[in-house]
Structure formats: structure tokens, C-alpha cells
Design an enzyme around this catalytic site. Structure first.
Site, PDB file in Angstrom:
ATOM      1  N   LYS A 173       0.825  -1.211   0.000  1.00 33.26           N
ATOM      2  CA  LYS A 173       0.000   0.000   0.000  1.00 33.26           C
ATOM      3  C   LYS A 173       0.860   1.264   0.000  1.00 33.26           C
ATOM      4  CE  LYS A 173      -2.226  -1.029   3.845  1.00 33.26           C
ATOM      5  NZ  LYS A 173      -1.579  -2.302   4.237  1.00 33.26           N
ATOM      6  N   ARG A 191       0.477  -8.949  14.193  1.00 38.83           N
ATOM      7  CA  ARG A 191      -0.170  -7.897  13.391  1.00 38.83           C
ATOM      8  C   ARG A 191      -1.206  -8.483  12.440  1.00 38.83           C
ATOM      9  NH1 ARG A 191       4.768  -5.265  10.951  1.00 38.83           N
ATOM     10  NH2 ARG A 191       3.365  -3.938   9.750  1.00 38.83           N
ATOM     11  N   ARG A 225      -8.606   1.442  10.447  1.00 39.25           N
ATOM     12  CA  ARG A 225      -8.258   0.049  10.707  1.00 39.25           C
ATOM     13  C   ARG A 225      -9.319  -0.661  11.529  1.00 39.25           C
ATOM     14  NH1 ARG A 225      -2.461   0.682   9.961  1.00 39.25           N
ATOM     15  NH2 ARG A 225      -1.295  -1.202  10.302  1.00 39.25           N
ATOM     16  N   ARG A 228      12.570  -2.100  10.804  1.00 39.01           N
ATOM     17  CA  ARG A 228      11.411  -1.692  11.612  1.00 39.01           C
ATOM     18  C   ARG A 228      11.260  -2.629  12.800  1.00 39.01           C
ATOM     19  NH1 ARG A 228       6.012  -0.176   8.264  1.00 39.01           N
ATOM     20  NH2 ARG A 228       5.108  -1.130  10.106  1.00 39.01           N
ATOM     21  N   ARG A 264      11.396  -6.848   4.406  1.00 39.80           N
ATOM     22  CA  ARG A 264      11.425  -5.443   4.785  1.00 39.80           C
ATOM     23  C   ARG A 264      12.104  -5.254   6.142  1.00 39.80           C
ATOM     24  NH1 ARG A 264       5.749  -2.407   4.851  1.00 39.80           N
ATOM     25  NH2 ARG A 264       5.645  -2.960   7.025  1.00 39.80           N
TER      26      ARG A 264
HETATM   27  P1  AMP Z   1       1.523   0.514   9.537  1.00 42.55           P
HETATM   28  O1  AMP Z   1       2.791   1.153   9.109  1.00 42.55           O
HETATM   29  O2  AMP Z   1       0.327   1.083   8.829  1.00 42.55           O
HETATM   30  O3  AMP Z   1       1.569  -0.992   9.457  1.00 42.55           O
HETATM   31  O4  AMP Z   1       1.309   0.895  11.076  1.00 42.55           O
HETATM   32  C1  AMP Z   1       2.266   0.530  12.053  1.00 42.55           C
HETATM   33  C2  AMP Z   1       1.603   0.472  13.418  1.00 42.55           C
HETATM   34  O5  AMP Z   1       1.084   1.769  13.771  1.00 42.55           O
HETATM   35  C3  AMP Z   1       0.428  -0.467  13.556  1.00 42.55           C
HETATM   36  O6  AMP Z   1       0.833  -1.808  13.788  1.00 42.55           O
HETATM   37  C4  AMP Z   1      -0.304   0.134  14.750  1.00 42.55           C
HETATM   38  O7  AMP Z   1       0.375  -0.152  15.955  1.00 42.55           O
HETATM   39  C5  AMP Z   1      -0.145   1.625  14.499  1.00 42.55           C
HETATM   40  N1  AMP Z   1      -1.241   2.165  13.655  1.00 42.55           N
HETATM   41  C6  AMP Z   1      -1.132   2.662  12.388  1.00 42.55           C
HETATM   42  N2  AMP Z   1      -2.322   3.067  11.926  1.00 42.55           N
HETATM   43  C7  AMP Z   1      -3.224   2.816  12.906  1.00 42.55           C
HETATM   44  C8  AMP Z   1      -4.626   3.002  13.022  1.00 42.55           C
HETATM   45  N3  AMP Z   1      -5.365   3.512  12.015  1.00 42.55           N
HETATM   46  N4  AMP Z   1      -5.214   2.635  14.179  1.00 42.55           N
HETATM   47  C9  AMP Z   1      -4.518   2.114  15.202  1.00 42.55           C
HETATM   48  N5  AMP Z   1      -3.186   1.896  15.158  1.00 42.55           N
HETATM   49  C10 AMP Z   1      -2.536   2.249  14.015  1.00 42.55           C
END
Ligand code: AMP
Length: 191
Positions: A15, A146, A90, A135, A129
Site C-alpha cells: 500500500k 499484526r 483500521r 522496523r 522489509r
Molecule cells: P503501519 O505502518 O500502517 O503498518 O502501522 C504501524 C503500526 O502503527 C500499527 O501496527 C499500529 O500499531 C499503528 N497504527 C497505524 N495506523 C493505525 C490506526 N489507524 N489505528 C490504530 N493503530 C494504528
């Protein structure tokens, strides 16, 4: 008319990569809540300290907190012509909050692109990654967690947006260029 787009799909589906391409071609900003939270953590302020342990475990930060962050972000002038949401909403309450925010400014999502990818393939990509980007939430146990969180809390959005009639499914098990070709064609119909 503003072009408000949402990218849905499991972690590792590509994405973020596609969002950056759309941003370049359509001059609308990518809004990645994950990037925003990682920046907050790196800067060491109060928000960062609050969310760091949650992000590191691979859990979701609270709907209340992330909706507040997003409300501020969407008020910035660079979203006037549209935006690409990546990583938000989410959960169903987040999706409802987004609908309300958009409704209050007379806008609605033009398209929800759902990236479809087998979990095994997504996990393989995330492991790669982890090595490249380091990360802290890309270690094997956290990755698996996750996915559990994604299945339980985020997957219901598929039905939510199907019912709204805005969801477009996308085979994400193709090259970056091939996926972008499909996205570009969908966008052309809408812009
Ligand atoms: P991502 O890079 O989108 O995978 O986000 C990394 C982490 O940030 C996730 O595993 C959550 O801990 C937190 N996070 C990102 N977006 C959200 C969201 N919309 N709601 C809750 N937690 C979020």
C-alpha cells in the site's frame, strides 16, 4: 471535486509503495498513520512515548487517539484536492469517524482499493522489509500478531466498504508496475 482515496489490505501488501506513486501522479498527499506514529516515536514527544509500546507489540493504538490525529491531519490545506489514506481506518469505529469527518465537509471516499494478498506471501515480504528497513514491528512474532489484529479488527472493513459500493479489489500478487497499472486505470475513470 476532491479525490479521496483509501488503500486497504494486509500489512506487506504494498500500500505504501503504491500510495507514493499515486501521490506523485495526482498531486494529492499520502497520509500514512503508521508513518505519522513512527515519526512521533522518533521525535520523542508525549504522543510518541504513549504509542511506542503499542506499535512495538503490533497492537492498534486507540480509536480515540488515532481519530484525533487524523482529524488534525485532514484539516491541513494540502488535503484540499484529495488524499490517499494508507493505514487508516483500521477498525469499524475509525471508518465511521472518517465518514462523519468527510460528510461534515461535503466529501466522500471516491474509491477504496483493497489489496488482496495471501498471508504467507505478505509475511515473506515483511520479513524482507525487516532486514532492509529495520522496523522494530517487523520481527517474526510481531508480524504474526499484526496479522491476527488485522484479521480481527480490520478485515470487517471489506464488508463495510462493499456495502457502501466503493470497494475495488486488486490482486496485489503482481509486480509494483503491474499493480500500479491497474490502479492508474481505476483512477482515470474517477478523476
Ligand atoms: P503501519 O505502518 O500502517 O503498518 O502501522 C504501524 C503500526 O502503527 C500499527 O501496527 C499500529 O500499531 C499503528 N497504527 C497505524 N495506523 C493505525 C490506526 N489507524 N489505528 C490504530 N493503530 C494504528
Amino acid at each position: 471535486m476532491a479525490l479521496d482515496i483509501l488503500l486497504l489490505g494486509p500489512p506487506g501488501a504494498g500500500k505504501g509503495t503504491q500510495a507514493k506513486r499515486i501521490e506523485d501522479d495526482h498531486a494529492i498527499p499520502q497520509i500514512s498513520t503508521g508513518d505519522m506514529l513512527r515519526e512521533a516515536i522518533a521525535s520523542g514527544g508525549g504522543l510518541g512515548r504513549q504509542v511506542a509500546p503499542i506499535v512495538e507489540r503490533g497492537d492498534l493504538v486507540s480509536d480515540e487517539l488515532i481519530v484525533a490525529v487524523m482529524r488534525d491531519r485532514l484539516e491541513r490545506s494540502d488535503t484540499r484536492d484529495g488524499f490517499i489514506l494508507d493505514g487508516f481506518p483500521r477498525t469499524i469505529p475509525q471508518a465511521e469517524a472518517l465518514d462523519q469527518m468527510l460528510d461534515s465537509i461535503g466529501r466522500s471516499l471516491a474509491m477504496v482499493l483493497e489489496f488482496e494478498l495471501e498471508e504467507d506471501e505478505a509475511v515473506d515480504r515483511l520479513m524482507g522489509r525487516a532486514v532492509e528497513e529495520g522496523r522494530t514491528d517487523d520481527d517474526p512474532d510481531v508480524i504474526r500478531h499484526r496479522f491476527v489484529v488485522w484479521r480481527e479488527q480490520t478485515l470487517p472493513l471489506t464488508e463495510y466498504y462493499t456495502e457502501q459500493g466503493v470497494r475495488v479489489a486488486l490482486d496485489a500478487d503482481q509486480s509494483v508496475d503491474e499493480v500500479y497499472e491497474v490502479i492508474a486505470a481505476e483512477l482515470q475513470q474517477r478523476s
